[in-house]
Scaffold this active site. Sequence first.
Site, PDB file in Angstrom:
ATOM      1  N   TYR A 180      -6.328   5.102   4.121  1.00  0.00           N
ATOM      2  CA  TYR A 180      -6.039   4.027   5.062  1.00  0.00           C
ATOM      3  C   TYR A 180      -4.602   4.133   5.544  1.00  0.00           C
ATOM      4  O   TYR A 180      -3.688   4.405   4.767  1.00  0.00           O
ATOM      5  CB  TYR A 180      -6.251   2.671   4.403  1.00  0.00           C
ATOM      6  CG  TYR A 180      -7.660   2.450   3.893  1.00  0.00           C
ATOM      7  CD1 TYR A 180      -8.744   3.126   4.438  1.00  0.00           C
ATOM      8  CD2 TYR A 180      -7.910   1.571   2.858  1.00  0.00           C
ATOM      9  CE1 TYR A 180     -10.029   2.919   3.981  1.00  0.00           C
ATOM     10  CE2 TYR A 180      -9.193   1.354   2.382  1.00  0.00           C
ATOM     11  CZ  TYR A 180     -10.245   2.034   2.944  1.00  0.00           C
ATOM     12  OH  TYR A 180     -11.521   1.840   2.475  1.00  0.00           O
TER      13      TYR A 180
ATOM     14  N   GLU B 174      -9.817 -21.748  -8.512  1.00  0.00           N
ATOM     15  CA  GLU B 174     -10.665 -22.060  -7.365  1.00  0.00           C
ATOM     16  C   GLU B 174     -10.115 -23.181  -6.489  1.00  0.00           C
ATOM     17  O   GLU B 174     -10.553 -23.353  -5.345  1.00  0.00           O
ATOM     18  CB  GLU B 174     -12.081 -22.403  -7.830  1.00  0.00           C
ATOM     19  CG  GLU B 174     -12.831 -21.187  -8.381  1.00  0.00           C
ATOM     20  CD  GLU B 174     -14.255 -21.502  -8.771  1.00  0.00           C
ATOM     21  OE1 GLU B 174     -15.124 -20.619  -8.612  1.00  0.00           O
ATOM     22  OE2 GLU B 174     -14.509 -22.624  -9.262  1.00  0.00           O
TER      23      GLU B 174
END
Length: 381
Positions: A286, A360
């Site tokens: 990449y 979360e």
Amino acid sequence: MNVEDYIIKTREYFHETPELSFKEYKTADKIEEELRNMGLTPKRTTETGVIADIKGNGNKTVAIRADIDALPVTEENKVNYVSQTKGVMHACGHDTHMAMLLGAAKMLIAEKENLKGNIRLIFQPAEELPPGGAVDMIKNGALDNVDYIIGQHIWGLFPAGKVAIYYKEMMANADEFDIKIHGRGGHGSAPQDSIDAVYITAHLIEMLNTIVSREIDPQEPAVITTGTVNAGYRYNIIAAHAELTGTVRTFSTDVQEKIIKRIKNILEGLKSIYGIEYEYEYKKGYPVLINNEKVSRIIEDAAEKIVGKDNIMHPKPNMGGEDFAYYLQKIPGAYYFLGGMNKDKGFDSPNHSPTFDVDESALYTGSKILKEVAMEILDRE
């Protein structure tokens, strides 16, 4: 169910059912199901790549990308949403990326009348496995009629609720090399009759480490890491062959090319000195991820409204690699990190670890930022 609960429930579903790069069939099916339930019309641009548009009131389009693949890692967490697929885990947080984008989609649909343009949702496969999924997504139209693109990555070593902004370079060229050394095997008691591939490989590793420390400008970031070494048959046999693989990380094309040539020169030197033969393969991975500064500043402004100025970070560029870079070669856009660490709750493992997990509570924040950034770009344009 409110949006925050939806994001967490969806994330835990994806975490339980991870799939490897280019094999995200159930994952793509679930994404399409969720998008259809929102009243959208998803379509496949690759076997497992999904896009969907939210039509607003304008001609400009902002894309938001989430990657969807997992890693070949055996999870060691003891949670009720632990991976149900042996040897496969969302150890980089792509489960959270999908859930946050779906959550942002719900918020953007609720704001549809106020959208001064369009939103394209991009769920991309295979970020973890070069050549990656971005190239085929682009080739098959994911960026058609798109003016800007943004992306968000959860990061396990930044505190939950923090947002890391990079104005220009953010992530490095991520390359791979594979070298095979061919000597001459023999008995361990008679090295004079052999060409010891293990001994020569040890020299090679040491010499590779001097390229960065002695031949690259100290102000130019560069990393050479030997990741694997395989050689030998038995304790009393001199190995005829050895193989090593590794990675090179750079931000500059000039530095990248210099390292490629210097590895070759070192191998030629070892051949001349010791009489070995070698095989050398260097694979460019990449490319360097370079953000558009204007878009990065819009992200910063939008994120600041949600998390506050004190929670905005400006770290040094990261030596990891990301195929989001391919999108940024085509259109203006920017990538940023969202913190997921919470030491008090036990979430402090780095990405790609078998114990990686995130707080979360950060996910609803992430969805709000994606929604706010997309709307802000459209408002300013």
